[in-house]
Design an enzyme around this catalytic site. Structure first.
Site, PDB file in Angstrom:
ATOM      1  N   ASP A   1       0.868  -1.191   0.000  1.00  0.00           N
ATOM      2  CA  ASP A   1       0.000   0.000   0.000  1.00  0.00           C
ATOM      3  C   ASP A   1       0.900   1.234   0.000  1.00  0.00           C
ATOM      4  O   ASP A   1       2.125   1.110   0.117  1.00  0.00           O
ATOM      5  CB  ASP A   1      -0.920  -0.014   1.234  1.00  0.00           C
ATOM      6  CG  ASP A   1      -2.259   0.659   0.941  1.00  0.00           C
ATOM      7  OD1 ASP A   1      -2.250   1.705   0.287  1.00  0.00           O
ATOM      8  OD2 ASP A   1      -3.314   0.124   1.370  1.00  0.00           O
TER       9      ASP A   1
ATOM     10  N   TYR B   1     -16.656   7.048  -9.795  1.00  0.00           N
ATOM     11  CA  TYR B   1     -16.334   5.730  -9.243  1.00  0.00           C
ATOM     12  C   TYR B   1     -17.130   4.655  -9.987  1.00  0.00           C
ATOM     13  O   TYR B   1     -16.565   3.650 -10.443  1.00  0.00           O
ATOM     14  CB  TYR B   1     -16.681   5.743  -7.754  1.00  0.00           C
ATOM     15  CG  TYR B   1     -16.617   4.428  -7.027  1.00  0.00           C
ATOM     16  CD1 TYR B   1     -15.412   3.770  -6.830  1.00  0.00           C
ATOM     17  CD2 TYR B   1     -17.780   3.861  -6.489  1.00  0.00           C
ATOM     18  CE1 TYR B   1     -15.365   2.576  -6.122  1.00  0.00           C
ATOM     19  CE2 TYR B   1     -17.734   2.671  -5.778  1.00  0.00           C
ATOM     20  CZ  TYR B   1     -16.530   2.027  -5.595  1.00  0.00           C
ATOM     21  OH  TYR B   1     -16.479   0.857  -4.896  1.00  0.00           O
TER      22      TYR B   1
ATOM     23  N   LYS C   1     -15.767   1.689 -12.326  1.00  0.00           N
ATOM     24  CA  LYS C   1     -16.034   0.265 -12.048  1.00  0.00           C
ATOM     25  C   LYS C   1     -16.679  -0.404 -13.266  1.00  0.00           C
ATOM     26  O   LYS C   1     -16.325  -1.537 -13.616  1.00  0.00           O
ATOM     27  CB  LYS C   1     -16.929   0.111 -10.811  1.00  0.00           C
ATOM     28  CG  LYS C   1     -16.213   0.407  -9.486  1.00  0.00           C
ATOM     29  CD  LYS C   1     -15.079  -0.577  -9.217  1.00  0.00           C
ATOM     30  CE  LYS C   1     -14.394  -0.356  -7.889  1.00  0.00           C
ATOM     31  NZ  LYS C   1     -13.161  -1.141  -7.745  1.00  0.00           N
TER      32      LYS C   1
ATOM     33  N   ILE D   1     -20.074  -2.392   2.303  1.00  0.00           N
ATOM     34  CA  ILE D   1     -19.407  -3.377   3.170  1.00  0.00           C
ATOM     35  C   ILE D   1     -19.348  -2.855   4.597  1.00  0.00           C
ATOM     36  O   ILE D   1     -18.887  -1.741   4.848  1.00  0.00           O
ATOM     37  CB  ILE D   1     -17.987  -3.678   2.641  1.00  0.00           C
ATOM     38  CG1 ILE D   1     -18.082  -4.294   1.247  1.00  0.00           C
ATOM     39  CG2 ILE D   1     -17.234  -4.602   3.608  1.00  0.00           C
ATOM     40  CD1 ILE D   1     -16.738  -4.507   0.559  1.00  0.00           C
TER      41      ILE D   1
HETATM   42  C1  AKB Z   1     -19.306   3.186  -1.731  1.00  0.00           C
HETATM   43  O1  AKB Z   1     -20.244   3.558  -1.003  1.00  0.00           O
HETATM   44  O2  AKB Z   1     -18.711   3.914  -2.526  1.00  0.00           O
HETATM   45  C2  AKB Z   1     -18.891   1.741  -1.674  1.00  0.00           C
HETATM   46  C3  AKB Z   1     -19.597   0.930  -2.706  1.00  0.00           C
HETATM   47  C4  AKB Z   1     -21.005   0.576  -2.534  1.00  0.00           C
HETATM   48  O3  AKB Z   1     -18.991   0.561  -3.668  1.00  0.00           O
HETATM   49  N1  AKB Z   1     -19.133   1.213  -0.375  1.00  0.00           N
END
Ligand code: AKB
Length: 314
Positions: free
Chosen positions: A34, A139, A143, A169
């Site tokens: 890391d 994000y 992904k 998570i």
């Molecule tokens: C986020 O909230 O960005 C993450 C996800 C759901 O990918 N926990």
């Protein structure tokens, strides 16, 4: 036995995955890496920036790494503050690992995707593997693109890269950094510290979530599965339970009568509103036998125990 490298080892999944895998692999076969060491674990640790292909390649060659768990990411909420950097971190680090696999310097890759690949136009309930995906955040875009690249490397080069679309998570060892589902972790810290909890999502915002033990188990199950049984080459939907902030609050308040919450939603509400309420994970169940172990109630019990112990020992 394989030798493994965990990139992003000091993050929310990484800190728990290294410990979980040390029950399966010998400790000397686990290399953690890391930007900085944050935990007090005694695994071999390499200070490394996953944006540098050659730094990763050197570690892979030096330690004869077989499998890479690539957990580096800027999450949904934090990612919005600097979209271009989020894209750079999330995509460059993934390409670096995919290229190592294409060149056969490593055998297998695990890379987490997320429910953030879905957006306002996806069905909210029982969202299926192939539902419409128009993500709202950088994000989510990274992904979704990453998933397509994993599929491309799988199909074009025979690269063995495996992936799961994780829900929010919930874990206790390391705080998640900058996600939209983070409230469901920080609420436990407010509870144990006897603070009033300020929730950044509305009380009725239902989101899919999962307890860390099930996350670790799912990664292990998918990595162990026979490649020929895996029909999904991009990333597998995965489901455990769903709840709203109010449902979580009421569950906690049953046990701690004086616990108080107030709601003040911010920019993260729009992100949460674009995500599914509940995920359909039929492909994971059929292809590699997925079934969650932890219910909502069991997760709550575990989190109260773990966060209490953690704060008492600080
Ligand atoms: C986020 O909230 O960005 C993450 C996800 C759901 O990918 N926990």
């Amino acid at each position: 036995m394989s030798r493994i490298l965990i990139l992003g080892s000091e993050g929310q999944i990484g800190t728990e995955l290294s410990i979980f895998l040390s029950k399966i692999y010998s400790k000397s076969d686990i290399i953690t890496a890391d930007l900085n060491k944050k935990t007090d674990t005694d695994f071999k640790f390499i200070k490394l920036n996953a944006l540098s292909y050659f730094d990763i390649e050197n570690v892979v060659k030096k330690y004869e790494v077989d499998d890479v768990y690539h957990l580096v990411a800027v999450l949904s909420a934090k990612g919005e503050a600097d979209p271009l950097n989020t894209w750079k971190v999330n995509m460059t680090s993934l390409f670096n690992v995919l290229e190592l696999a294409r060149k056969k310097l490593i055998k297998k890759v695990f890379w987490p995707s997320s429910i953030s690949v879905f957006g306002d136009t996806s069905p909210k309930n029982n969202t299926a593997q192939f539902s419409i995906k128009e993500p709202l955040t950088v994000y989510g875009i990274s992904k979704l693109s990453g998933e397509s690249w994993c599929e491309y490397y799988n199909n074009t080069y025979g690269t063995d890269v495996r992936s799961i679309r994780f829900p929010g998570i919930i874990s206790s060892k390391t705080l998640p950094g900058g996600g939209t589902t983070d409230y469901a972790v920080s609420i436990f810290y407010s509870l144990i510290k006897k603070e009033v909890f300020k929730c950044f999502l509305n009380k009725g915002t239902k989101l899919p979530m999962i307890y860390i033990e099930d996350v670790l188990r799912s990664i292990r199950m998918l990595m162990k599965a026979d490649k020929n049984t895996l029909r999904i080459k991009s990333s597998y939907n995965l489901s455990a339970f769903s709840f709203t902030p109010n449902e979580l609050y009421l569950n906690l308040q049953k046990r701690f009568k004086n616990f108080k919450i107030f709601y003040e939603s911010d920019y993260r509400q729009k992100i949460a509103d674009s995500w599914p309420n509940k995920i359909n994970d039929n492909y994971s169940r059929k292809d590699w036998g997925w079934k969650p172990k932890y219910s909502f109630d069991e997760m709550v019990e575990e989190m109260i125990k773990k966060v209490s112990n953690k704060l008492n020992n600080e």
